[in-house]
Design an enzyme around this catalytic site. Structure first.
Site, PDB file in Angstrom:
ATOM      1  N   ASP A   1       0.818  -1.210   0.000  1.00 12.84           N
ATOM      2  CA  ASP A   1       0.000   0.000   0.000  1.00 12.84           C
ATOM      3  C   ASP A   1       0.856   1.268   0.000  1.00 12.84           C
ATOM      4  OD1 ASP A   1      -2.507   1.524   0.421  1.00 12.84           O
ATOM      5  OD2 ASP A   1      -1.624   1.957   2.366  1.00 12.84           O
TER       6      ASP A   1
ATOM      7  N   LEU B   1      -6.488   6.644   2.858  1.00 12.34           N
ATOM      8  CA  LEU B   1      -6.677   7.689   1.841  1.00 12.34           C
ATOM      9  C   LEU B   1      -5.522   7.790   0.852  1.00 12.34           C
ATOM     10  CD1 LEU B   1      -8.147  10.414   4.203  1.00 12.34           C
ATOM     11  CD2 LEU B   1      -9.375   9.197   2.416  1.00 12.34           C
ATOM     12  N   ARG B   2      -4.566   6.849   0.962  1.00  7.05           N
ATOM     13  CA  ARG B   2      -3.416   6.929   0.042  1.00  7.05           C
ATOM     14  C   ARG B   2      -3.849   6.797  -1.415  1.00  7.05           C
ATOM     15  NH1 ARG B   2      -0.051   3.631   3.758  1.00  7.05           N
ATOM     16  NH2 ARG B   2       1.230   5.114   4.898  1.00  7.05           N
ATOM     17  N   GLY B   3      -4.842   5.947  -1.661  1.00  4.01           N
ATOM     18  CA  GLY B   3      -5.321   5.754  -3.036  1.00  4.01           C
ATOM     19  C   GLY B   3      -5.815   7.050  -3.648  1.00  4.01           C
TER      20      GLY B   3
ATOM     21  N   VAL C   1      -2.714   9.551  -4.187  1.00  6.07           N
ATOM     22  CA  VAL C   1      -1.824   9.149  -5.293  1.00  6.07           C
ATOM     23  C   VAL C   1      -2.519   9.339  -6.641  1.00  6.07           C
ATOM     24  CG1 VAL C   1      -0.682   7.168  -6.361  1.00  6.07           C
ATOM     25  CG2 VAL C   1      -0.418   7.563  -3.922  1.00  6.07           C
TER      26      VAL C   1
END
Length: 329
Positions: A183, A264-266, A269
């Site tokens: 992730d 919330l990384r998705g 990015v």
């Protein structure tokens, strides 16, 4: 794979690329080739951390002190560093070590820089990343995310900049990375062996021609290479002025929500990659099409693994994107 590498070079804050695929598909070759596309960078001469002469965020403590005191900093141009991390590397080799004896006898912080120092402002490549010790992968990902490496030894602390694009490659047959490590990579590309016989023959012919005369082969593609380099430099300059509308940002978050992506990384990015893609195409406004082009690379590896799932994670992302953007198949 090539697109993911180019976008990370345009905006290193995307967070690196993980490239998984079959053996002998040219993963390492492509990754090592990206360094030739990049412009030279200006560094402070003889500085082991490739310090920037004017940007405080990219300076070692020593250079920063000289800069603050208005001392003259001699500079030189170097090729963007491309650092290979061997599988057998120890933590000391990666992070650097403090010479305790020198510190005690001479009272100075004698720091022996590691691979993270050499990779500052460059690319750090880990082949077979899925076979690397988990704690080393943690260290790499932490440094890549924060842009700093801190070494604590025997009551002595050293901190230096470590801004690099982290690129990992591996073969899924040899085991997967832990989901929480996966992730942390910004993008994930999957490479499969080419099935078309005529394309396979072309690849074999190109390889043979390179082996017979590498210099001629390089010159043959030099113009294309130079064009791509110019395109990347222009995109880097254009990136700060690229915008993405509120409606599109909501759509990205809606897709992440439907796919049940943890954290919330998705979202972050995908927003960054879409801007970098628009900049690469010489535009200052992100379009729906830009998002469709890059979103699979950004989300494929963030989906929860279901052993009973028959659909590939990449296809699942495309399916949801088509529904949210109402694209006719």
């Amino acid at each position: 794979m090539k697109l993911a590498l180019q976008l990370n070079v345009i905006d290193p804050k995307i967070g690196g690329v993980m490239i998984m695929g079959d053996r002998g598909t040219g993963k390492s070759t492509t990754i090592r080739a990206i360094a030739d596309l990049l412009p030279e960078i200006e560094i402070v001469k003889d500085d082991p951390f490739n310090s920037h002469p004017t940007n405080v965020e990219l300076m070692s403590t020593e250079v920063f002190t000289k800069y603050k005191n208005n001392e003259n900093l001699e500079t030189e141009l170097i090729k963007i560093p491309m650092v290979d991390l061997p599988l057998g590397a120890t933590e000391d080799r990666v992070c650097g070590t403090i010479d305790i004896e020198k510190a005690l006898t001479e009272g100075v912080k004698a720091f022996e820089p590691g691979l993270l120092a050499r990779a500052n402002r460059g690319i750090l490549y880990v082949d077979e990343v899925n076979l690397l010790d988990d704690h080393l992968v943690d260290i790499l990902l932490d440094s890549a995310a924060s842009g700093w490496n801190t070494v604590e030894r025997e009551g002595i602390s050293i901190r230096h900049p470590a801004r690099f694009v982290l690129v990992g490659s591996g073969n899924p047959e040899e085991g997967e990375l832990r989901p929480q490590l996966l992730d942390r990579f910004g993008m994930h590309a999957e490479i499969r062996t080419v099935k078309d016989p005529s394309l396979r023959v072309k690849i074999v012919e190109e390889r043979t021609s390179f082996d017979l005369n590498p210099q001629d082969w390089i010159e043959k593609y030099q113009d294309e290479q130079n064009l791509l380099t110019k395109k990347i430099i222009q995109a880097q300059k254009l990136l700060p002025s690229v915008t993405i509308s509120y409606e599109l940002r909501v759509k990205i978050s809606e897709i992440c929500s439907i796919l049940d992506v943890d954290g919330l990384r998705g979202d972050i990015v995908t927003n960054r990659a879409a801007k970098a893609f628009a900049a690469l195409n010489e535009r200052t406004e992100v379009t729906q099409d830009d998002i469709c082009q890059i979103i699979t690379l950004c989300l494929r590896h963030r989906l929860r693994k279901d052993p009973l799932e028959t659909i590939d994670s990449g296809d699942k992302v495309k399916q949801v994107v088509s529904e949210v953007f109402e694209i006719e198949e």
